[in-house]
Design a protein around this motif. Structure first.
Motif, short mmCIF file in Angstrom:
data_model
loop_
_atom_site.label_atom_id
_atom_site.label_comp_id
_atom_site.label_asym_id
_atom_site.label_seq_id
_atom_site.Cartn_x
_atom_site.Cartn_y
_atom_site.Cartn_z
N LEU A 115 -2.88 3.10 -1.48
CA LEU A 115 -1.81 1.83 -0.51
C LEU A 115 -1.89 1.78 -2.05
CD1 LEU A 115 -1.60 -0.05 1.24
CD2 LEU A 115 -3.90 -1.24 0.96
N LEU A 116 -1.99 1.41 -3.39
CA LEU A 116 -1.75 0.92 -5.00
C LEU A 116 -0.27 1.70 -4.60
CD1 LEU A 116 -2.49 -1.18 -6.65
CD2 LEU A 116 -3.70 0.56 -7.86
N ALA A 117 -0.32 2.96 -4.93
CA ALA A 117 1.05 3.93 -4.85
C ALA A 117 2.07 3.06 -3.76
CB ALA A 117 0.88 5.18 -4.53
N THR A 174 3.85 7.67 -7.28
CA THR A 174 3.82 8.67 -6.78
C THR A 174 2.60 8.18 -6.86
OG1 THR A 174 3.50 9.61 -8.15
CG2 THR A 174 6.02 10.00 -6.18
N LYS A 175 1.84 9.25 -5.93
CA LYS A 175 0.18 9.31 -5.75
C LYS A 175 -0.27 9.71 -7.59
CE LYS A 175 -0.73 11.98 -2.62
NZ LYS A 175 -0.84 13.14 -1.70
N GLY A 176 0.22 10.60 -6.94
CA GLY A 176 0.16 11.64 -9.14
C GLY A 176 0.57 10.69 -9.96
N ILE A 211 -0.71 7.26 -9.49
CA ILE A 211 -1.64 6.78 -9.79
C ILE A 211 -2.79 7.29 -10.12
CG2 ILE A 211 -2.59 5.23 -8.60
CD1 ILE A 211 -0.61 3.74 -8.83
N SER A 212 -2.93 8.44 -10.17
CA SER A 212 -4.19 9.33 -10.44
C SER A 212 -4.57 9.26 -12.10
CB SER A 212 -4.27 10.46 -9.83
OG SER A 212 -5.19 11.01 -10.33
N LYS A 213 -3.48 9.67 -12.36
CA LYS A 213 -2.99 9.95 -14.11
C LYS A 213 -3.30 8.50 -14.57
CE LYS A 213 -0.91 12.29 -16.97
NZ LYS A 213 1.18 12.65 -16.66
N LEU A 214 -2.70 7.50 -14.30
CA LEU A 214 -3.27 5.80 -14.92
C LEU A 214 -4.46 6.09 -14.50
CD1 LEU A 214 0.15 3.51 -13.70
CD2 LEU A 214 -0.81 3.52 -16.10
N ALA A 215 -5.01 5.73 -13.75
CA ALA A 215 -6.43 5.40 -13.12
C ALA A 215 -7.75 6.60 -14.35
CB ALA A 215 -6.76 5.70 -11.58
N ASP A 216 -7.30 7.23 -13.82
CA ASP A 216 -7.74 7.51 -14.88
C ASP A 216 -7.67 7.98 -16.60
OD1 ASP A 216 -8.17 10.24 -13.70
OD2 ASP A 216 -7.00 11.33 -14.43
N ARG A 217 -6.66 7.18 -16.74
CA ARG A 217 -6.76 6.88 -18.37
C ARG A 217 -7.37 4.91 -18.29
NH1 ARG A 217 -1.13 7.39 -19.39
NH2 ARG A 217 -1.00 5.14 -19.75
N LEU A 218 -7.01 4.40 -17.26
CA LEU A 218 -8.02 2.51 -17.75
C LEU A 218 -9.36 3.25 -17.40
CD1 LEU A 218 -4.79 1.01 -15.81
CD2 LEU A 218 -5.77 0.48 -18.04
#
Lengths: 150, 150
Positions: free
Chosen positions: A56-58, A64-66, A68-75
């Motif tokens: 949903l955030l994407a 893209t989902k990818g 978002i996933s990477k950003l989320a990892d960092r955060l």
DNA sequence: TATTGTTATACTCTATAACTATA
DNA sequence: TATAGTTATAGAGTATAACAATA
């Protein structure tokens, strides 16, 4: 259709130019807070929702989902965001700000305010409001959504 | 100063969101023409000047000399841009579009037109003109210059 | 010494596509 | 099979800083 003689009519060109300048300056401002511009946008989008799935955030952010996933990892690594399991669907999960993440928002928001003031202070109040309205209209048409409480 | 409750007031946030969407779509459109968005902006800035030193281009585009140098390298390799010695100052040189580069501009400009129409067609004509005017005003205040003939 | 430009280095940002684990 | 998300890979974009050549 514009001809070559009115190249300057390209709104996209100016939009990119101005946006890059604004983001670059903001990047400098937030640099001392262990957060990047994209991370701030992510946190900001998350701020008003208790919890939301990455997909949903994407969609909301036009990414893209990818990504978002990477950003989320960092955060998550920085302790500003957390992932929570979804009991209904074991594939899914929800993202939310941690207490630390939430606590950081006002500071980052004030830097964003400063940056806005620095750039858009060149406009009259009416102009600034008009720009805001136009940008939101464009974002909306494009399916880029603001947070629910908007 | 905005408080946390009016996070949505950040113009920079929306500007970045809309600009990213516009540029992403444009990147897709020009992808088939062996040119990137930044390269097109570079060519476009070069189009109306016969010849210009990298340093001036950097200033106009709000980029560093290093970034311009790298972009120029790529465009030279593609045969779209050329470097010419400056007889007055052996350190300096001038950049200009090659015949091939110049010939490519109308096609790229028409893709930019298409992209503009796609995004800004959501606005009325008055709104579109207002947006243009506001963006140019902001660019000007920031020292981002359009090409001389403007 | 100051200036013009290049090069070396390093990140962020983001996409695409392949993959994993469910459903 | 379809979907949610992650991971692997790759390249664009850009900055900073060190450097070379010339002024």
């Amino acid at each position: 259709m514009a001809t070559v003689s009115d190249l300057n009519a390209h709104t996209g060109y100016w939009l990119r130019m101005v946006s890059n300048a604004v983001s670059q300056e903001f990047a400098r401002k937030v640099a001392g807070n262990e957060v990047t511009v994209a991370e701030w946008a992510f946190m900001r989008a998350l701020f008003d929702v208790a919890s939301t799935p990455p997909s949903l955030l994407a969609e909301k952010m036009g990414m893209t989902k990818g990504a978002i996933s990477k950003l989320a990892d960092r955060l998550v690594a920085k302790g500003l965001v957390e992932r929570a399991d979804n009991p209904q669907d074991k594939r899914a999960h929800n993202l939310s700000l941690t207490a630390a993440g939430r606590a950081k928002v006002p500071l980052l928001a004030s830097l964003a305010d400063e940056n806005d003031a620095e750039f858009f202070g060149a406009l009259t109040r009416q102009e600034h409001e008009a720009l805001d309205r136009l940008l939101r209209k464009l974002a909306e048409k494009r399916g880029l959504k603001s947070v629910p409480v908007d």
